[in-house]
Write an enzyme that holds these catalytic residues in place. Structure first.
Site, PDB file in Angstrom:
ATOM      1  N   GLU A 347       0.814  -1.158  -0.045  1.00  0.00           N
ATOM      2  CA  GLU A 347       0.172  -0.038   0.097  1.00  0.00           C
ATOM      3  C   GLU A 347       0.954   1.305  -0.092  1.00  0.00           C
ATOM      4  O   GLU A 347       1.817   1.295   0.806  1.00  0.00           O
ATOM      5  CB  GLU A 347      -0.894   0.122   1.148  1.00  0.00           C
ATOM      6  CG  GLU A 347      -1.757   1.335   1.363  1.00  0.00           C
ATOM      7  CD  GLU A 347      -2.732   1.378   2.461  1.00  0.00           C
ATOM      8  OE1 GLU A 347      -2.736   0.509   3.329  1.00  0.00           O
ATOM      9  OE2 GLU A 347      -3.500   2.286   2.278  1.00  0.00           O
ATOM     10  N   ASN A 406      -4.569   4.881  -2.295  1.00  0.00           N
ATOM     11  CA  ASN A 406      -5.772   5.602  -1.470  1.00  0.00           C
ATOM     12  C   ASN A 406      -6.526   6.427  -2.456  1.00  0.00           C
ATOM     13  O   ASN A 406      -5.820   7.208  -3.010  1.00  0.00           O
ATOM     14  CB  ASN A 406      -5.514   6.180  -0.400  1.00  0.00           C
ATOM     15  CG  ASN A 406      -5.090   5.041   0.759  1.00  0.00           C
ATOM     16  OD1 ASN A 406      -5.726   4.415   1.270  1.00  0.00           O
ATOM     17  ND2 ASN A 406      -3.924   4.947   1.074  1.00  0.00           N
ATOM     18  N   GLU A 438      -8.047   1.857  -3.430  1.00  0.00           N
ATOM     19  CA  GLU A 438      -8.575   1.697  -2.047  1.00  0.00           C
ATOM     20  C   GLU A 438      -9.571   2.825  -2.002  1.00  0.00           C
ATOM     21  O   GLU A 438      -9.074   3.795  -1.801  1.00  0.00           O
ATOM     22  CB  GLU A 438      -7.396   1.637  -0.861  1.00  0.00           C
ATOM     23  CG  GLU A 438      -6.455   0.302  -0.798  1.00  0.00           C
ATOM     24  CD  GLU A 438      -5.885   0.377   0.348  1.00  0.00           C
ATOM     25  OE1 GLU A 438      -5.937   1.287   1.183  1.00  0.00           O
ATOM     26  OE2 GLU A 438      -4.862  -0.632   0.531  1.00  0.00           O
ATOM     27  N   ASP A 468     -11.823   0.015   1.617  1.00  0.00           N
ATOM     28  CA  ASP A 468     -11.092   0.367   2.683  1.00  0.00           C
ATOM     29  C   ASP A 468     -11.768   0.170   3.878  1.00  0.00           C
ATOM     30  O   ASP A 468     -13.036   0.756   4.078  1.00  0.00           O
ATOM     31  CB  ASP A 468     -10.109   1.596   2.466  1.00  0.00           C
ATOM     32  CG  ASP A 468      -8.856   1.672   3.200  1.00  0.00           C
ATOM     33  OD1 ASP A 468      -8.405   0.565   3.782  1.00  0.00           O
ATOM     34  OD2 ASP A 468      -8.192   2.660   2.938  1.00  0.00           O
ATOM     35  N   GLU A 525      -5.510  -5.416   7.425  1.00  0.00           N
ATOM     36  CA  GLU A 525      -4.229  -4.677   7.720  1.00  0.00           C
ATOM     37  C   GLU A 525      -4.465  -4.372   9.178  1.00  0.00           C
ATOM     38  O   GLU A 525      -5.423  -4.637  10.064  1.00  0.00           O
ATOM     39  CB  GLU A 525      -4.292  -3.046   6.773  1.00  0.00           C
ATOM     40  CG  GLU A 525      -5.509  -2.314   7.355  1.00  0.00           C
ATOM     41  CD  GLU A 525      -5.574  -1.058   6.510  1.00  0.00           C
ATOM     42  OE1 GLU A 525      -4.535  -0.518   6.064  1.00  0.00           O
ATOM     43  OE2 GLU A 525      -6.671  -0.820   6.185  1.00  0.00           O
TER      44      GLU A 525
HETATM   45  P1  C2E Z   1      -5.103   3.580   5.917  1.00  0.00           P
HETATM   46  O1  C2E Z   1      -5.616   3.678   4.479  1.00  0.00           O
HETATM   47  O2  C2E Z   1      -6.220   2.694   6.607  1.00  0.00           O
HETATM   48  O3  C2E Z   1      -3.824   3.056   5.984  1.00  0.00           O
HETATM   49  C1  C2E Z   1      -3.144   2.273   6.872  1.00  0.00           C
HETATM   50  C2  C2E Z   1      -2.784   2.917   8.069  1.00  0.00           C
HETATM   51  O4  C2E Z   1      -2.456   1.873   9.060  1.00  0.00           O
HETATM   52  C3  C2E Z   1      -1.349   3.485   7.777  1.00  0.00           C
HETATM   53  O5  C2E Z   1      -1.408   4.678   8.502  1.00  0.00           O
HETATM   54  C4  C2E Z   1      -0.438   2.497   8.267  1.00  0.00           C
HETATM   55  O6  C2E Z   1       0.780   2.961   8.431  1.00  0.00           O
HETATM   56  C5  C2E Z   1      -1.218   2.002   9.403  1.00  0.00           C
HETATM   57  N1  C2E Z   1      -0.634   0.564   9.716  1.00  0.00           N
HETATM   58  C6  C2E Z   1      -0.274  -0.459   9.259  1.00  0.00           C
HETATM   59  N2  C2E Z   1       0.186  -1.482   9.825  1.00  0.00           N
HETATM   60  C7  C2E Z   1      -0.360  -1.037  10.941  1.00  0.00           C
HETATM   61  C8  C2E Z   1      -0.343  -1.798  12.369  1.00  0.00           C
HETATM   62  O7  C2E Z   1       0.205  -2.868  12.188  1.00  0.00           O
HETATM   63  N3  C2E Z   1      -0.509  -1.251  13.342  1.00  0.00           N
HETATM   64  C9  C2E Z   1      -1.003  -0.024  13.493  1.00  0.00           C
HETATM   65  N4  C2E Z   1      -1.525   0.803  14.667  1.00  0.00           N
HETATM   66  N5  C2E Z   1      -1.028   0.739  12.093  1.00  0.00           N
HETATM   67  C10 C2E Z   1      -0.899   0.139  11.092  1.00  0.00           C
HETATM   68  P2  C2E Z   1      -1.034   6.127   7.917  1.00  0.00           P
HETATM   69  O8  C2E Z   1       0.103   5.805   6.854  1.00  0.00           O
HETATM   70  O9  C2E Z   1      -0.439   6.905   9.181  1.00  0.00           O
HETATM   71  O10 C2E Z   1      -2.109   6.410   7.187  1.00  0.00           O
HETATM   72  C11 C2E Z   1      -3.273   6.844   7.789  1.00  0.00           C
HETATM   73  C12 C2E Z   1      -4.453   7.146   6.909  1.00  0.00           C
HETATM   74  O11 C2E Z   1      -4.058   8.175   6.141  1.00  0.00           O
HETATM   75  C13 C2E Z   1      -4.726   5.986   5.782  1.00  0.00           C
HETATM   76  O12 C2E Z   1      -5.225   4.846   6.530  1.00  0.00           O
HETATM   77  C14 C2E Z   1      -5.366   6.631   4.997  1.00  0.00           C
HETATM   78  O13 C2E Z   1      -6.636   6.863   5.193  1.00  0.00           O
HETATM   79  C15 C2E Z   1      -4.813   8.107   4.846  1.00  0.00           C
HETATM   80  N6  C2E Z   1      -3.610   8.105   3.834  1.00  0.00           N
HETATM   81  C16 C2E Z   1      -2.415   7.693   3.674  1.00  0.00           C
HETATM   82  N7  C2E Z   1      -1.941   8.128   2.293  1.00  0.00           N
HETATM   83  C17 C2E Z   1      -2.786   8.451   1.867  1.00  0.00           C
HETATM   84  C18 C2E Z   1      -2.910   8.995   0.583  1.00  0.00           C
HETATM   85  O14 C2E Z   1      -2.004   9.026  -0.291  1.00  0.00           O
HETATM   86  N8  C2E Z   1      -4.015   9.617   0.128  1.00  0.00           N
HETATM   87  C19 C2E Z   1      -5.354   9.523   0.711  1.00  0.00           C
HETATM   88  N9  C2E Z   1      -6.371   9.913   0.108  1.00  0.00           N
HETATM   89  N10 C2E Z   1      -5.322   9.233   2.085  1.00  0.00           N
HETATM   90  C20 C2E Z   1      -3.894   8.323   2.502  1.00  0.00           C
HETATM   91 CA    CA Z   2      -5.933   2.426   2.529  1.00  0.00          CA
HETATM   92 CA    CA Z   3      -7.430   1.013   6.091  1.00  0.00          CA
END
Ligand code: C2E
Ligand code: CA
Ligand code: CA
Length: 968
Positions: A347, A406, A438, A468, A525
């Site tokens: 991802e 995403n 997603e 997602d 995830e």
């Molecule tokens: P998401 O799409 O649900 O992404 C998964 C989030 O869970 C990611 O946080 C990831 O780092 C985190 N994660 C992965 N494995 C684990 C784990 O084992 N434990 C825990 N506690 N967390 C884990 P991240 O990278 O901080 O992203 C947060 C959210 O921000 C994402 O949730 C997504 O909704 C948004 N996001 C991130 N990148 C993009 C992007 O390029 N575009 C858009 N529109 N939204 C984004």
């Molecule tokens: Ca996602």
């Molecule tokens: Ca997610």
């Protein structure tokens, strides 16, 4: 003088003395519009012209029409009668004063008057009137208000009313500290899914009712929207009473052990003059801050929330430049196929490498980028970066895997979304299968139609679309049937939120099962532990992403990871467990679901975990009718259905489940439920079980249940009866007369008498081998047949050859019983009459040991009973003496008086006069304890050696009347 100032109140002076009028006017003119009349007639005319005149000052003594006359006319006019009239009289003229007051004047002023005092009095009168009118209007207004103040669903205040009432409460208690909080129910939509929307609605109603029950606490409360409730109360009360829990416990009974959790946002009222709806917004801000937080469910609004807003504004000022300057970076988090231990994909996750603030996680900017729309630009940047990287990896010869990007909710509104993505794919020479998109589940909540349209477009362009954050509860499980996605993405952090992991596990696995039913592959995830990974795999979810495997990493690190991978070609087909036909059960519009819900019998989808636990996944309403318990009661029980049955049945169910799974064929069995309610009522169900699907160890079945308690009870009764039959020292046989005589039943005793085994006997009979001596029974066959068909009992004693060659006198007492719609049957009692032949006493002795009542009475009007068996006395609870005393030993007396006439008529008239020998009937006998017993009476008329006629009667206890039909 008559300035028609509309804003001024008006008074009318009616006096023939112009001096008086002028004197008064000079006092009133500053504040009132003053009108003059010289007599009553003029006065009345003016008053009719200006009916909103505030007061009339009226002289009594006038020409043309005097004051009394005018007063009377005013009071009679419904439009004018409310106008206060003050009368001027001569000093000391008490009579005319009283007469004026009686006539409706509100006050009197005596001449000579002092104009300033008059004005004060008039002022006061007018003010009072005005106030009264205002109060009345207010009352009316309040009433109208109340009618529109209440929210229809919950019966408590709606938004507007809550704000009004709260503002009033705060204003009335300036010295108290108040909190205003807003709360909602976690995953309310899921709850709607599990229990039905109607139940969800009722739950909201129940919350309203629970609020109203807590009236002792001074507070305001209201239903804000959907599942949001608002409450304002004194801080000390808030600390003292756990109001939300109280309300939940009052209202959640419907859901049994279903895990209900709430989130609360609290605003401490600092400024009581702040608009209440703003206070609610602040409480909401606090609530939202814990929306996705799994450890903390309560948040106070604080300054830092405001600070966050300020920080946001700072970042917003920098974002455009940041994008241009390359401060945004794409990280990759790998996804694995945990079944085969190969890389499945990754991802793409964005980060902001801020020159001063360092690396900022998406949660620090995505939410407000979504609000200000910048997200679409950022997303495009991320997608392009990913495409460029994939191309680069390909060119580097790395084994590439598809990358998930995403798609923000905002992007869905971009009509060029699909084009944009295709453009990026093509310009990099890629295939659209390399990008997985997603889309967050929450998009569904905002605009389901838009979402469905976009998803369809994207998929037809060859992209695979993942939903997602599935299970985050924004939308319902029903989303599944509407949105045509290729894959579901479960977030363990949403799913593991339950306090006890067993339950959240079951929510997760039911989500997984749903997905499997509609053949949707899943990726999970947020997988952080080995246990989670193994558990997910065990329930059939094998694509995993999370810290347990790897954290999101920079592009270079991911490149290294890719190069260490063996080449794995892109799999077009995602793995799922194939469950044929099962998707029908989820798709609400299919026949199958209709069938399931309105199935003529009870039906369930059950799951067997292969280790002795059987769980109900779904049940239709009829199932609950069958088992006589409602959903609530059912779900409050243990999850393992096996605990509902007697141990033998539980064992039987497991056996049959295994069999059904092995053979794939429908299986049946009978299950004995443990008493469900305190009444200890028996419940047996007959079930048909069909194997639907297997996921790893777990098997899913369809189980149809039917209540067979009655039949089982009948079976039991039959068993008891056959016990009786076995114990009667006589043979019993049941025959059907077709071409030959067919044996339907023959008791062991009968066989013993004949000296054959049951099989041998049946064989002989079937093959028409004569066992009676030639000239006896066979010769009378036709005669007997006729007698039987005409309803007579045939008592014949025939010589029979036994197997061992010896022969006996067999006495057969036969009669034919025909039940409506059934083949007539011949019931025969068989005795070895060789020895006793005429020795009736001996027969009696034999019969008296039988488990039914036997008695003998004289076949005449008196009906004297001369023999009664011990068994019958026992059946009725009498001693011999008591019986004699009670019934005078007379058969007619023994029949319960209400049944007597009927029975005697049917027995005596027919049997004696027509000289037939038999009558069977049902009647009641009063037992020693005063209760009544229903008996079935089969009597035979016997003519004794002495020429006297007797009835020999056998009675059977038929208290369970309904079972009689199948009984004889
Ligand atoms: P998401 O799409 O649900 O992404 C998964 C989030 O869970 C990611 O946080 C990831 O780092 C985190 N994660 C992965 N494995 C684990 C784990 O084992 N434990 C825990 N506690 N967390 C884990 P991240 O990278 O901080 O992203 C947060 C959210 O921000 C994402 O949730 C997504 O909704 C948004 N996001 C991130 N990148 C993009 C992007 O390029 N575009 C858009 N529109 N939204 C984004
Ligand atoms: Ca996602
Ligand atoms: Ca997610």
């Amino acid at each position: 003088m008559q300035g028609s100032d509309l804003t001024k109140r008006a008074i009318l002076l009616v006096d023939d003395s112009s001096i008086n009028r002028e004197m008064l006017e000079s006092n009133f003119v500053s504040k009132y519009t003053v009108r003059h009349a010289e007599n009553g007639a003029q006065g009345l005319e003016l008053l009719r012209k200006y009916p909103d005149t505030s007061a009339v000052i009226l002289d009594l003594d006038m020409p043309v029409m005097n004051g009394y006359q005018m007063l009377e006319a005013v009071m009679r006019d419904p439009k004018l009668c409310h106008t206060p009239v003050v009368v001027i009289t001569a000093n000391g003229d008490e009579d005319s004063q009283i007469r004026a007051l009686d006539g409706g004047a509100i006050d009197v002023i005596t001449k000579p008057f002092r104009p300033r005092i008059v004005r004060h009095r008039i002022d006061a009168i007018i003010d009072r009137r005005e106030n009264e009118r205002l109060e009345e209007e207010n009352r009316l207004y309040e009433k109208l208000l109340r009618q529109s103040e209440l929210d229809e669903r919950t019966g408590i205040y709606n938004k507007q009313a809550f704000c009004r009432r709260t503002a009033a409460m705060l204003a009335a208690n300036p010295n108290d500290r108040f909190v205003l909080f807003r709360w909602d129910i976690d995953r309310f939509k899921v709850l709607n899914d599990v229990f039905g929307v109607a139940n969800g609605d009722r739950f909201l109603e129940d919350i309203g009712a629970a609020y109203r029950e807590n009236t002792r606490i001074e507070m305001t409360y209201g239903h804000w929207m959907a599942d949001h409730f608002v409450t304002c109360m004194k801080q000390e009360d808030f600390e003292r009473y756990d109001i939300i829990n109280k309300i939940l416990s009052l209202s959640s009974e419907r859901y049994g052990t279903y895990d209900l959790t709430t989130r609360i946002g609290i605003y401490e009222v600092e400024d009581t003059t702040l608009d209440v709806s703003l206070m609610c917004d602040r409480a909401l801000l606090a609530l939202q801050s814990v929306k996705n937080n799994f450890t903390n469910r309560v948040a106070w609004y604080n300054g830092s929330m405001r600070d966050a807003l300020i920080e946001e504004q700072e970042l917003a000022a920098e974002m455009v430049a940041a994008l241009e300057n390359g401060q945004f970076e794409v990280f990759y988090q790998p996804q694995y196929d945990y079944d085969n231990n190969v890389l499945h994909g990754a991802e793409a996750l964005v980060r902001w490498r801020h020159p001063q603030k360092g690396l900022i996680a998406p949660s620090g900017f995505i939410p407000f980028f979504e609000r200000n729309g910048f997200i679409s630009r950022l997303d495009e940047f991320v997608w392009r970066t990913v495409c460029i990287n994939i191309r680069k990896w390909k060119e580097m010869g790395l084994p590439v895997v598809p990358i998930s990007v995403n798609i923000s909710r905002i992007d869905l509104y971009n009509p060029r979304l699909c084009e944009t993505l295709i453009g990026m794919i093509e310009s990099n020479g890629l295939d659209s299968s390399m990008l997985r998109l997603e889309i967050t589940e929450s998009a569904y909540m905002y605009d389901p139609d838009q979402l469905v349209r976009t998803v369809e477009n994207l998929r037809s362009a060859g992209f695979s679309v993942e939903m997602d954050d599935f299970g985050s509860g924004y939308s319902s499980l029903n989303t599944l049937k509407d949105v045509p996605v290729d894959m579901l993405k479960l977030d363990m952090r949403f799913i593991e939120s339950g306090k006890d992991s067993a339950r959240s596990g079951s929510i997760l696995s039911s989500v997984v099962r749903m997905a499997q039913w509609i053949k949707l592959p899943m990726v999970a995830e947020g997988v952080e532990t080995n246990e989670q990974a193994d558990y997910l795999k065990s329930i059939g979810c094998i694509y995993l992403q999370g810290f347990y495997f790897a954290k999101p990493m920079i592009c270079e690190d991911f490149e290294k990871l890719l190069s260490n991978q063996e080449y794995v070609p892109v799999k077009k087909e995602q793995k799922t467990v194939d469950i044929e036909g099962a998707e029908d059960f989820l798709n609400a519009s299919t026949q199958a679901t209709l069938l399931f819900n309105s199935f003529v019998g009870g039906a369930q989808i059950i799951e067997y975990d292969g280790e002795g636990c059987v769980e109900c996944l779904r049940a239709n309403d009829r199932y609950f009718e069958v088992i006589g318990c409602d959903r609530k009661c059912f779900y409050s029980r243990e999850r393992d259905m096996l605990t509902m049955f007697f141990p033998e049945s539980a064992k039987e169910l497991l056996r049959v489940l295994n069999l059904a799974a092995e053979t794939g064929e429908e299986q049946q069995c009978e299950l004995h439920y443990l008493p469900i309610h305190d009444d200890g009522k028996e419940l047996w169900t007959g079930v048909r079980i069909r194997y639907l699907a297997r996921t790893d160890k777990r098997c899913i079945f369809y189980m149809a249940s039917e209540n067979i308690t009655e039949r089982k009870e009948l079976d039991a009764l039959r068993m008891r009866l056959s016990d009786i039959v076995r114990n009667i020292p006589a043979g019993i046989a049941i025959y059907r007369w077709g071409k030959h005589l067919h044996t339907e039943f023959i008791s062991q005793q009968a066989c013993d008498i004949l000296g054959y085994s049951q099989e041998e006997y049946e064989y002989l009979l079937e093959n028409n081998v004569p066992i009676t001596l030639a000239d006896s029974f066979a010769n009378r066959e036709e005669e007997i047949r006729r007698a039987l068909f005409s309803g007579q009992t045939v008592d014949s004693t025939v010589p029979i050859v036994r197997k061992d060659g010896s022969w006996i006198w067999l006495r057969a007492v036969c009669s034919m019983v025909s039940h409506e719609g059934r083949t007539p049957m011949i019931y025969a009692t068989l005795f070895d009459a060789t020895e006793q032949h005429n020795s009736e006493e001996k027969l009696e002795a034999l019969l008296s040991t039988a488990h039914c009542g036997i008695f003998k009475y004289q076949a005449d009007e008196e009906g004297r009973i001369t023999y009664i068996s011990e068994s019958m006395l026992k059946m009725l609870g009498y001693t011999r003496e008591q019986f004699t005393e009670r019934f005078d030993d007379r058969f007619p007396m023994m029949i319960w008086h209400e049944d007597r006439a009927r029975v005697l008529e049917s027995l005596y008239d027919r049997s004696i006069d027509n000289n037939s020998t038999k009558g069977a009937c049902e009647y009641r006998i009063e037992k020693a304890d005063g209760s009544l017993k229903w008996v079935y009476d089969v009597g035979q008329r016997i003519i004794n050696v002495d020429g006297k006629e007797w009835f020999y009667v056998v009675i059977i206890d038929i208290d369970q009347r309904r079972q009689l039909e199948n009984l004889v």
